[in-house]
Design a protein around this motif. Structure first.
Motif, PDB file in Angstrom:
ATOM      1  N   VAL A  62       0.833  -1.204   0.000  1.00 13.09           N
ATOM      2  CA  VAL A  62       0.000   0.000   0.000  1.00 13.09           C
ATOM      3  C   VAL A  62       0.867   1.254   0.000  1.00 13.09           C
ATOM      4  O   VAL A  62       0.520   2.266  -0.615  1.00 13.09           O
ATOM      5  N   PHE A  63       1.999   1.184   0.699  1.00  9.12           N
ATOM      6  CA  PHE A  63       2.955   2.293   0.687  1.00  9.12           C
ATOM      7  C   PHE A  63       3.357   2.639  -0.739  1.00  9.12           C
ATOM      8  O   PHE A  63       3.369   3.813  -1.146  1.00  9.12           O
ATOM      9  N   HIS A  64       3.668   1.628  -1.548  1.00  7.84           N
ATOM     10  CA  HIS A  64       4.058   1.866  -2.926  1.00  7.84           C
ATOM     11  C   HIS A  64       2.856   2.182  -3.810  1.00  7.84           C
ATOM     12  O   HIS A  64       2.944   3.026  -4.710  1.00  7.84           O
ATOM     13  N   LEU A  65       1.738   1.527  -3.562  1.00  2.92           N
ATOM     14  CA  LEU A  65       0.544   1.753  -4.373  1.00  2.92           C
ATOM     15  C   LEU A  65       0.027   3.176  -4.214  1.00  2.92           C
ATOM     16  O   LEU A  65      -0.515   3.768  -5.155  1.00  2.92           O
ATOM     17  N   GLY A  66       0.206   3.738  -3.031  1.00  3.82           N
ATOM     18  CA  GLY A  66      -0.275   5.094  -2.791  1.00  3.82           C
ATOM     19  C   GLY A  66       0.627   6.179  -3.331  1.00  3.82           C
ATOM     20  O   GLY A  66       0.260   7.365  -3.312  1.00  3.82           O
ATOM     21  N   ALA A  67       1.810   5.801  -3.847  1.00  2.00           N
ATOM     22  CA  ALA A  67       2.778   6.804  -4.305  1.00  2.00           C
ATOM     23  C   ALA A  67       2.241   7.707  -5.415  1.00  2.00           C
ATOM     24  O   ALA A  67       2.369   8.933  -5.325  1.00  2.00           O
ATOM     25  N   PRO A  68       1.625   7.164  -6.483  1.00  2.64           N
ATOM     26  CA  PRO A  68       1.104   8.055  -7.525  1.00  2.64           C
ATOM     27  C   PRO A  68       0.008   8.980  -6.999  1.00  2.64           C
ATOM     28  O   PRO A  68      -0.087  10.137  -7.405  1.00  2.64           O
ATOM     29  N   VAL A  69      -0.827   8.461  -6.098  1.00  2.00           N
ATOM     30  CA  VAL A  69      -1.885   9.280  -5.518  1.00  2.00           C
ATOM     31  C   VAL A  69      -1.279  10.401  -4.675  1.00  2.00           C
ATOM     32  O   VAL A  69      -1.709  11.563  -4.740  1.00  2.00           O
ATOM     33  N   ALA A  70      -0.259  10.061  -3.874  1.00  3.45           N
ATOM     34  CA  ALA A  70       0.413  11.066  -3.052  1.00  3.45           C
ATOM     35  C   ALA A  70       1.057  12.137  -3.924  1.00  3.45           C
ATOM     36  O   ALA A  70       0.986  13.338  -3.618  1.00  3.45           O
ATOM     37  N   SER A  71       1.680  11.712  -5.026  1.00  2.51           N
ATOM     38  CA  SER A  71       2.305  12.655  -5.947  1.00  2.51           C
ATOM     39  C   SER A  71       1.267  13.581  -6.566  1.00  2.51           C
ATOM     40  O   SER A  71       1.465  14.800  -6.644  1.00  2.51           O
ATOM     41  N   ALA A  72       0.137  13.008  -6.989  1.00  2.00           N
ATOM     42  CA  ALA A  72      -0.921  13.807  -7.610  1.00  2.00           C
ATOM     43  C   ALA A  72      -1.552  14.777  -6.614  1.00  2.00           C
ATOM     44  O   ALA A  72      -1.795  15.946  -6.929  1.00  2.00           O
ATOM     45  N   LEU A  73      -1.804  14.305  -5.403  1.00  2.00           N
ATOM     46  CA  LEU A  73      -2.399  15.175  -4.381  1.00  2.00           C
ATOM     47  C   LEU A  73      -1.452  16.303  -3.990  1.00  2.00           C
ATOM     48  O   LEU A  73      -1.890  17.425  -3.695  1.00  2.00           O
ATOM     49  N   SER A  74      -0.158  16.012  -3.991  1.00  2.10           N
ATOM     50  CA  SER A  74       0.817  17.053  -3.660  1.00  2.10           C
ATOM     51  C   SER A  74       0.816  18.165  -4.705  1.00  2.10           C
ATOM     52  O   SER A  74       0.960  19.344  -4.387  1.00  2.10           O
ATOM     53  N   LEU A  75       0.647  17.783  -5.967  1.00  2.00           N
ATOM     54  CA  LEU A  75       0.578  18.765  -7.033  1.00  2.00           C
ATOM     55  C   LEU A  75      -0.749  19.523  -7.018  1.00  2.00           C
ATOM     56  O   LEU A  75      -0.805  20.715  -7.300  1.00  2.00           O
ATOM     57  N   ARG A  76      -1.810  18.810  -6.662  1.00  2.00           N
ATOM     58  CA  ARG A  76      -3.142  19.432  -6.654  1.00  2.00           C
ATOM     59  C   ARG A  76      -3.322  20.364  -5.470  1.00  2.00           C
ATOM     60  O   ARG A  76      -3.903  21.455  -5.602  1.00  2.00           O
ATOM     61  N   PHE A  77      -2.848  19.972  -4.307  1.00  2.00           N
ATOM     62  CA  PHE A  77      -2.993  20.786  -3.102  1.00  2.00           C
ATOM     63  C   PHE A  77      -1.618  21.334  -2.703  1.00  2.00           C
ATOM     64  O   PHE A  77      -1.184  22.337  -3.220  1.00  2.00           O
ATOM     65  N   SER A  78      -0.945  20.665  -1.798  1.00  2.00           N
ATOM     66  CA  SER A  78       0.430  21.050  -1.446  1.00  2.00           C
ATOM     67  C   SER A  78       1.086  19.888  -0.720  1.00  2.00           C
ATOM     68  O   SER A  78       0.406  19.030  -0.146  1.00  2.00           O
ATOM     69  N   HIS A  79       2.411  19.865  -0.749  1.00  2.00           N
ATOM     70  CA  HIS A  79       3.152  18.824  -0.034  1.00  2.00           C
ATOM     71  C   HIS A  79       2.864  18.910   1.464  1.00  2.00           C
ATOM     72  O   HIS A  79       2.725  17.891   2.146  1.00  2.00           O
ATOM     73  N   ARG A  80       2.768  20.124   1.970  1.00  2.00           N
ATOM     74  CA  ARG A  80       2.513  20.338   3.397  1.00  2.00           C
ATOM     75  C   ARG A  80       1.192  19.708   3.828  1.00  2.00           C
ATOM     76  O   ARG A  80       1.139  18.965   4.822  1.00  2.00           O
ATOM     77  N   ALA A  81       0.113  19.953   3.073  1.00  2.00           N
ATOM     78  CA  ALA A  81      -1.206  19.441   3.447  1.00  2.00           C
ATOM     79  C   ALA A  81      -1.244  17.917   3.417  1.00  2.00           C
ATOM     80  O   ALA A  81      -1.802  17.278   4.317  1.00  2.00           O
ATOM     81  N   VAL A  82      -0.622  17.328   2.397  1.00  2.00           N
ATOM     82  CA  VAL A  82      -0.650  15.869   2.260  1.00  2.00           C
ATOM     83  C   VAL A  82       0.111  15.204   3.399  1.00  2.00           C
ATOM     84  O   VAL A  82      -0.334  14.192   3.967  1.00  2.00           O
ATOM     85  N   VAL A  83       1.258  15.766   3.778  1.00  2.00           N
ATOM     86  CA  VAL A  83       2.053  15.184   4.869  1.00  2.00           C
ATOM     87  C   VAL A  83       1.298  15.270   6.195  1.00  2.00           C
ATOM     88  O   VAL A  83       1.302  14.325   6.994  1.00  2.00           O
ATOM     89  N   MET A  84       0.622  16.376   6.443  1.00  2.00           N
ATOM     90  CA  MET A  84      -0.108  16.528   7.702  1.00  2.00           C
ATOM     91  C   MET A  84      -1.268  15.536   7.801  1.00  2.00           C
ATOM     92  O   MET A  84      -1.511  14.946   8.856  1.00  2.00           O
ATOM     93  N   VAL A  85      -1.966  15.318   6.689  1.00  2.00           N
ATOM     94  CA  VAL A  85      -3.025  14.304   6.668  1.00  2.00           C
ATOM     95  C   VAL A  85      -2.421  12.913   6.872  1.00  2.00           C
ATOM     96  O   VAL A  85      -2.995  12.068   7.573  1.00  2.00           O
ATOM     97  N   ALA A  86      -1.244  12.687   6.289  1.00  2.00           N
ATOM     98  CA  ALA A  86      -0.570  11.392   6.425  1.00  2.00           C
ATOM     99  C   ALA A  86      -0.250  11.073   7.882  1.00  2.00           C
ATOM    100  O   ALA A  86      -0.356   9.913   8.306  1.00  2.00           O
ATOM    101  N   GLY A  87       0.126  12.085   8.648  1.00  2.00           N
ATOM    102  CA  GLY A  87       0.405  11.858  10.067  1.00  2.00           C
ATOM    103  C   GLY A  87      -0.809  11.335  10.803  1.00  2.00           C
ATOM    104  O   GLY A  87      -0.703  10.427  11.645  1.00  2.00           O
ATOM    105  N   LEU A  88      -1.981  11.880  10.477  1.00  2.00           N
ATOM    106  CA  LEU A  88      -3.222  11.412  11.107  1.00  2.00           C
ATOM    107  C   LEU A  88      -3.547   9.982  10.687  1.00  2.00           C
ATOM    108  O   LEU A  88      -3.991   9.169  11.507  1.00  2.00           O
ATOM    109  N   LEU A  89      -3.299   9.647   9.422  1.00  2.00           N
ATOM    110  CA  LEU A  89      -3.581   8.289   8.936  1.00  2.00           C
ATOM    111  C   LEU A  89      -2.651   7.262   9.584  1.00  2.00           C
ATOM    112  O   LEU A  89      -3.099   6.186   9.989  1.00  2.00           O
ATOM    113  N   SER A  90      -1.371   7.592   9.674  1.00  2.00           N
ATOM    114  CA  SER A  90      -0.410   6.664  10.282  1.00  2.00           C
ATOM    115  C   SER A  90      -0.752   6.391  11.742  1.00  2.00           C
ATOM    116  O   SER A  90      -0.758   5.242  12.193  1.00  2.00           O
TER     117      SER A  90
END
Length: 429
Positions: A62-90
């Motif tokens: 899942v870590f690898h499968l989510g990579a394209p989604v993470a890349s796309a979301l980072s471009l659509r929103f921001s790297h900062r927002a995606v990382v902060m959401v990731a902390g809550l998911l982890s």
């Protein structure tokens, strides 16, 4: 003072590197210590080795499968927002796993939810490090990825103590709380605006930290990269390498226990391997920055040697022999990790890096699904943990063959038109 457009190669970039250092440790560092929980979970639910392996295998996949989604979301929103959401998911994944409902519940919590969290934190952090650095990119990436090693060294005895004191369920609950710090690190990931078509004289008076951006529509994925034969070879390297590289971390503690090595001594092997891992990352990052060898050549040497070490691992029959082999593997593993991501730039260029990284991680999912469960099945069939290390070594040696082919194809492509790709990746060289 007139400033040349491009990555700053320092400044706030070192804050981003520090944040990425901690993010890597709190995500991948935790994953690499999950081997401490392997026998606890297996004995608690009374399941086969292959069944237990799926918990970690799903997390890696899942870590690898989510990579394209993470890349796309980072471009659509921001790297900062995606990382902060990731902390809550982890954190949520670990907390839910501590409820101890069933082994299948662990597939969903640790495997799926925590896997998404790791992907959504690691991918944006590393993309942003690559954007902040150009000339010092290998060193910056090596330092950022070293967070995994440093925190594994600290976490190994700490997690074993948590398991002994609070049980494996309580340990997971506390780990979930620790992973909330990913949100804090994410808040420090300030986006970098890069120059596409700078306006020279009129912009000289702007603040030194500001880089002008010409409006340009972002392309989330460059699927045309899959038409490059050298990139396809690199994807095959990705599949075979990931199938083998996480097996030693998963089966280290069970192997040590099968040799009647005490739990804390077994945990210390993870710490020693992590320390050697750190040395390997820094050394190979330095070698890559020296340009003594092409990145792909250096990667070939490192991955082939790592495979040989794993093939020899089963001859170990005591703690000190394991210490030697796992130290060697840790050093080579660190070298592999330090350069296998930055080598994507050599294959597809800096403009294709975001999409290339996403696709690279996506296809690694195949190896993630196959590697640990297949190794667990071999252990169930043979009753010998050494068989898992044989499989791991063969996978890494095979992956080295594909790196050689990728390097040959890159060289052949450059020959008629000069160093076009290399100029794109690093115009100062």
């Amino acid at each position: 003072m007139r400033r040349r457009p491009g990555p700053p190669d320092g400044g706030y970039g070192w804050v981003v590197v520090t944040s990425a250092f901690l993010i890597t440790g709190l995500s991948i560092g935790v994953l690499k210590n999950m081997g401490l929980f392997f026998l606890e979970i297996q004995n608690h639910f009374g399941v086969l080795t292959s069944t237990t392996s799926w918990v970690i295998s799903l997390n890696i996949a899942v870590f690898h499968l989510g990579a394209p989604v993470a890349s796309a979301l980072s471009l659509r929103f921001s790297h900062r927002a995606v990382v902060m959401v990731a902390g809550l998911l982890s954190a949520s994944g670990m907390v839910l796993a501590s409820l101890d409902l069933s082994v299948h519940w662990l597939y969903l919590s640790i495997g799926a939810l925590a896997g998404v969290g790791a992907s959504f934190s690691w991918i944006p952090a590393n993309i942003l490090v690559n954007r902040y650095f150009l000339r010092l990119r290998p060193i910056a990436f090596a330092v950022a990825s070293a967070g995994e090693c440093v925190l594994v060294t600290i976490f190994s005895p700490f997690f074993q103590w948590l398991i002994d004191t609070y049980s494996w369920q309580g340990a997971l609950l506390i780990i979930g709380g620790i992973q909330l710090n990913i949100c804090v690190c994410g808040a420090l990931m300030r986006p970098l605006q890069t120059v596409q078509n700078p306006v020279h004289d009129a912009k000289d008076g702007l603040d030194d930290k500001t880089l002008i951006v010409a409006p340009k529509k972002k392309v989330l994925f460059q699927c045309s990269l899959l038409r490059k034969p050298e990139f396809l070879m690199y994807i095959l390297f990705a599949i075979f390498s990931v199938a083998g590289m996480f097996i030693p971390v998963l089966f280290l503690v069970p192997l040590a226990n099968s040799l009647c090595i005490e739990e804390y001594w077994a945990a210390s092997l993870l710490s020693v391997m992590a320390a050697a891992d750190l040395m390997g990352r820094l050394m190979c990052g330095w070698l890559a920055n020296m340009r003594l060898l092409r990145n792909l050549q250096l990667l070939t040497v490192v991955v082939a040697l790592a495979g040989v070490v794993l093939l020899l691992m089963p001859i170990s029959h005591d703690y000190w022999a394991l210490l030697v082999f796992f130290s060697l593997y840790g050093f080579l593993f660190g070298g592999l990790v330090a350069i296998h991501i930055t080598s994507i730039v050599d294959v597809v260029g800096i403009e294709g890096f975001d999409s290339g990284l996403g696709l690279f991680m996506l296809f690694r999912t195949v190896g993630s699904f196959v590697g640990p469960p297949a190794a667990g099945w071999l252990v169930d069939q043979t009753g010998d943990y050494g068989s898992a290390f044989y499989m791991s070594g063969l996978c890494l040696v095979a992956s080295g063959v594909f790196v050689v082919l990728a390097d040959r194809l890159v060289g052949k492509r450059k020959a008629p038109g000069g160093d076009a790709v290399e100029a794109t990746a690093d115009p100062e060289d």
